[in-house]
Enzyme design. Structure first.
Site, PDB file in Angstrom:
ATOM      1  N   THR A  12       0.866  -1.192   0.000  1.00 52.66           N
ATOM      2  CA  THR A  12       0.000   0.000   0.000  1.00 52.66           C
ATOM      3  C   THR A  12       0.896   1.233   0.000  1.00 52.66           C
ATOM      4  OG1 THR A  12      -0.162   0.150   2.427  1.00 52.66           O
ATOM      5  CG2 THR A  12      -1.809  -1.228   1.287  1.00 52.66           C
ATOM      6  N   SER A  16       5.112   5.940  -4.160  1.00 56.54           N
ATOM      7  CA  SER A  16       6.068   7.000  -3.793  1.00 56.54           C
ATOM      8  C   SER A  16       7.013   6.524  -2.697  1.00 56.54           C
ATOM      9  CB  SER A  16       5.268   8.218  -3.295  1.00 56.54           C
ATOM     10  OG  SER A  16       6.112   9.198  -2.728  1.00 56.54           O
ATOM     11  N   ILE A  18       9.263   5.244   0.151  1.00 59.66           N
ATOM     12  CA  ILE A  18       9.662   3.932   0.664  1.00 59.66           C
ATOM     13  C   ILE A  18       8.824   2.826   0.021  1.00 59.66           C
ATOM     14  CG2 ILE A  18       9.587   2.503   2.761  1.00 59.66           C
ATOM     15  CD1 ILE A  18      10.427   5.068   4.337  1.00 59.66           C
ATOM     16  N   SER A 137       8.026   3.385  12.647  1.00 64.74           N
ATOM     17  CA  SER A 137       9.017   4.457  12.536  1.00 64.74           C
ATOM     18  C   SER A 137       9.753   4.540  13.856  1.00 64.74           C
ATOM     19  CB  SER A 137       8.319   5.804  12.273  1.00 64.74           C
ATOM     20  OG  SER A 137       9.220   6.876  12.496  1.00 64.74           O
ATOM     21  N   TYR A 150       1.177  11.384  15.009  1.00 63.45           N
ATOM     22  CA  TYR A 150       1.910  10.519  14.074  1.00 63.45           C
ATOM     23  C   TYR A 150       2.690   9.446  14.836  1.00 63.45           C
ATOM     24  CZ  TYR A 150       5.529   9.045  10.763  1.00 63.45           C
ATOM     25  OH  TYR A 150       6.369   8.285   9.987  1.00 63.45           O
TER      26      TYR A 150
END
Ligand code: NAP
Length: 249
Positions: A12, A16, A18, A137, A150
């Site tokens: 998914t 763009s 990564i 992340s 985030y």
């Protein structure tokens, strides 16, 4: 030797950054890769650059109807799915005193609810020996100001990997998360209003990072390849950090 000959993968947000690098690498390793995103033009450009072994499907991870259509499409084209990389995500910055309910819902809708239902709806197609990679992340374990919502969505990926590793082990499906550090992508550049501002952000991360630079998307793709392939056959529920040493050192 190609690692993914005969495998079917979904990435998914594969149009763009990564996700694109992961899709390109998986296709080069012999997988047939489905890439998704909301912008049709970006998808077409990405598919053209990858060349062969790729299908582009416009699909928004926040839209459950879109997800149903996506998996119906994969089922009709390939019948099964071996690898899911839940990568689609956005960054938006607000400190807690400025954040709005709309900001919170948008970030959690795309970055946390999106992967949750992507994986749920992928499961009926997934094969024994399959692998799920969730893009987390290093921000999920850090306290950088301005990206609280985030960072919390990225901590959620770490948590999903633990739970789903257990829930899916009897189906022979491994689930791991992948935590990049700052990586050169359009999303990183979009954190500043100007090119000079983006350079300053990258300089700040480079200074904090033992290897002295931000990452490249192809380096994150190599880590995703490890998690998605049988090379990591004894790893499930882990978080693989690829950050130039920022968190560990
Ligand atoms: P990017 O270059 O902006 O790419 C994001 C991709 O996600 C695009 O293909 C975008 O396409 C897609 N996307 C966004 N919202 C979507 C939605 N609602 N439905 C479907 N697709 C959607 O970002 P990136 O830097 O490569 O980030 C990819 C992932 O890595 C994210 O999960 C991010 O949190 C994580 N990550 C990035 C970094 C970094 O420094 N770059 C570091 C750690 C983790 P459309 O806009 O057309 O939908």
């Amino acid at each position: 030797m190609s690692k993914f000959n005969g495998k079917v993968a979904l990435v998914t947000g594969g149009s763009s950054g990564i996700g694109f690098a992961i899709a390109k690498r998986f296709a080069a390793e012999g997988a047939h890769v489905f890439i998704t995103g909301r912008r049709q033009l970006e998808l077409e450009k990405a598919a053209a650059e990858i060349g062969s072994n790729v299908s582009a499907v416009q699909s928004d991870v926040t839209d459950l109807g879109d997800l149903d259509k996506l998996f119906a499409h994969i089922k009709s084209e390939k019948g099964v799915l071996d690898i899911v990389v839940a990568n689609a995500g956005i960054v938006e910055s607000f400190t807690i005193d400025k954040a709005t309910p709309e900001h919170f819902d948008k970030i959690f809708g795309i970055n946390a609810r999106g992967p949750f239902f992507t994986v749920q709806k992928a499961l009926p197609l997934m094969t024994r020996g399959g692998s799920i990679v969730l893009l987390s992340s290093i921000m999920g374990t850090k306290g950088f100001p301005g990206i609280g919502a985030y960072s919390a969505t990225k901590a959620a990926m770490r948590s999903f990997a633990r739970t789903w590793a257990n829930e899916l082990k009897d189906r022979g499906i491994r689930v791991n998360s992948l935590s990049p550090g700052a990586t050169q992508t359009p999303a990183l550049d979009s954190q500043a209003d100007t090119a000079e501002g983006a350079d300053e952000i990258k300089a700040m991360f480079s200074q904090m990072t033992p290897l002295g630079r931000v990452g490249r998307a192809d380096e994150i793709a190599a880590a995703a390849l490890f998690l998605a392939s049988d090379e990591s056959s004894f790893s499930t529920g882990i978080d693989l950090v690829s950050d130039g040493g920022l968190v560990a050192v």
